[in-house]
Design a protein around this motif. Structure first.
Motif, PDB file in Angstrom:
ATOM      1  N   ALA A  24       0.684  -1.327  -0.166  1.00  0.00           N
ATOM      2  CA  ALA A  24      -0.346   0.203  -0.323  1.00  0.00           C
ATOM      3  C   ALA A  24       0.760   1.459  -0.212  1.00  0.00           C
ATOM      4  CB  ALA A  24      -0.965   0.073   1.490  1.00  0.00           C
ATOM      5  N   TRP A  25       1.562   1.077   0.840  1.00  0.00           N
ATOM      6  CA  TRP A  25       2.723   2.607   1.067  1.00  0.00           C
ATOM      7  C   TRP A  25       3.976   2.570   0.157  1.00  0.00           C
ATOM      8  CZ3 TRP A  25      -0.304   5.977   1.943  1.00  0.00           C
ATOM      9  CH2 TRP A  25      -1.437   5.775   2.721  1.00  0.00           C
ATOM     10  N   GLY A  26       4.364   1.194  -0.236  1.00  0.00           N
ATOM     11  CA  GLY A  26       5.287   1.397  -1.235  1.00  0.00           C
ATOM     12  C   GLY A  26       5.207   1.418  -2.839  1.00  0.00           C
ATOM     13  N   VAL A  27       4.117   1.196  -3.051  1.00  0.00           N
ATOM     14  CA  VAL A  27       3.931   0.827  -4.267  1.00  0.00           C
ATOM     15  C   VAL A  27       2.265   1.810  -4.988  1.00  0.00           C
ATOM     16  CG1 VAL A  27       3.126  -0.566  -6.460  1.00  0.00           C
ATOM     17  CG2 VAL A  27       5.087  -1.377  -4.954  1.00  0.00           C
ATOM     18  N   VAL A  28       1.320   1.064  -3.913  1.00  0.00           N
ATOM     19  CA  VAL A  28      -0.337   2.101  -4.838  1.00  0.00           C
ATOM     20  C   VAL A  28      -0.540   2.701  -4.543  1.00  0.00           C
ATOM     21  CG1 VAL A  28      -2.335   1.267  -4.600  1.00  0.00           C
ATOM     22  CG2 VAL A  28      -1.050  -1.325  -4.077  1.00  0.00           C
ATOM     23  N   ARG A  29       0.610   3.929  -3.068  1.00  0.00           N
ATOM     24  CA  ARG A  29      -0.025   5.108  -2.990  1.00  0.00           C
ATOM     25  C   ARG A  29       0.165   5.798  -4.228  1.00  0.00           C
ATOM     26  NH1 ARG A  29       4.392   7.954  -0.557  1.00  0.00           N
ATOM     27  NH2 ARG A  29       6.313   7.071  -1.164  1.00  0.00           N
ATOM     28  N   PHE A  30       1.719   5.634  -4.891  1.00  0.00           N
ATOM     29  CA  PHE A  30       1.916   6.364  -5.843  1.00  0.00           C
ATOM     30  C   PHE A  30       0.536   6.384  -7.102  1.00  0.00           C
ATOM     31  CE2 PHE A  30       5.693   4.968  -4.696  1.00  0.00           C
ATOM     32  CZ  PHE A  30       6.333   6.278  -4.008  1.00  0.00           C
ATOM     33  N   VAL A  31       0.015   5.380  -7.425  1.00  0.00           N
ATOM     34  CA  VAL A  31      -1.075   5.313  -8.173  1.00  0.00           C
ATOM     35  C   VAL A  31      -2.571   5.771  -7.812  1.00  0.00           C
ATOM     36  CG1 VAL A  31      -2.625   3.439 -10.318  1.00  0.00           C
ATOM     37  CG2 VAL A  31      -0.102   2.835  -9.181  1.00  0.00           C
ATOM     38  N   SER A  32      -3.030   5.312  -6.727  1.00  0.00           N
ATOM     39  CA  SER A  32      -3.882   6.005  -5.703  1.00  0.00           C
ATOM     40  C   SER A  32      -4.123   5.711  -4.543  1.00  0.00           C
ATOM     41  CB  SER A  32      -5.070   5.226  -6.233  1.00  0.00           C
ATOM     42  OG  SER A  32      -6.214   4.669  -6.167  1.00  0.00           O
ATOM     43  N   VAL A  33      -4.152   7.277  -3.669  1.00  0.00           N
ATOM     44  CA  VAL A  33      -3.699   6.957  -2.330  1.00  0.00           C
ATOM     45  C   VAL A  33      -5.322   6.552  -1.995  1.00  0.00           C
ATOM     46  CG1 VAL A  33      -3.869   8.881  -0.815  1.00  0.00           C
ATOM     47  CG2 VAL A  33      -2.588   8.932  -2.298  1.00  0.00           C
ATOM     48  N   PRO A  34      -6.481   6.845  -2.181  1.00  0.00           N
ATOM     49  CA  PRO A  34      -7.869   6.192  -1.631  1.00  0.00           C
ATOM     50  C   PRO A  34      -6.989   4.348  -1.984  1.00  0.00           C
ATOM     51  CG  PRO A  34      -8.151   7.975  -3.083  1.00  0.00           C
ATOM     52  CD  PRO A  34      -7.031   7.145  -3.254  1.00  0.00           C
ATOM     53  N   ALA A  35      -6.945   4.147  -2.406  1.00  0.00           N
ATOM     54  CA  ALA A  35      -6.581   2.689  -2.680  1.00  0.00           C
ATOM     55  C   ALA A  35      -5.405   2.392  -1.523  1.00  0.00           C
ATOM     56  CB  ALA A  35      -6.615   1.648  -3.620  1.00  0.00           C
ATOM     57  N   ALA A  36      -4.815   2.691  -1.381  1.00  0.00           N
ATOM     58  CA  ALA A  36      -3.377   2.472  -0.120  1.00  0.00           C
ATOM     59  C   ALA A  36      -3.777   3.053   0.446  1.00  0.00           C
ATOM     60  CB  ALA A  36      -2.229   3.231  -0.860  1.00  0.00           C
TER      61      ALA A  36
END
Length: 90
Positions: A24-36
């Motif tokens: 969530a905080w290493g990969v996904v937050r760069f794409v979508s903060v709500p998803a993280a």
């Protein structure tokens, strides 16, 4: 065997939890903060669920129904402490 199964369940669930946080905080937050944030909310629910499911009794568990605890001759020879006594009492 039941304890090993419970430990495996617990460690798998905690591994999933840790993986969700890291992804969530290493990969996904760069794409979508709500998803993280959603992944972290899901990961937040896993530790209590892991504790509940890992400590759940299996149908073949019999440690709570061990007649040795009520046996006055428990310390006498022939009554092993590490093997349950499966004899039925009258």
């Amino acid at each position: 065997m039941q304890a090993h199964r419970r430990h495996v369940r617990y460690f798998v669930m905690m591994g999933v939890c840790l993986t969700l946080f890291v992804l969530a905080w290493g990969v996904v937050r760069f794409v979508s903060v709500p998803a993280a944030i959603g992944m972290c909310v899901v990961a937040m629910v896993i530790p209590p669920a892991a504790a509940v499911f890992a400590n759940r009794r299996d149908p073949e568990d019999d440690w709570w129904n061990d007649p040795r605890w009520d046996d006055p001759k428990w310390d006498d020879p022939g009554h092993g402490r590490d093997t349950p006594d499966h004899e039925q009492r009258p």
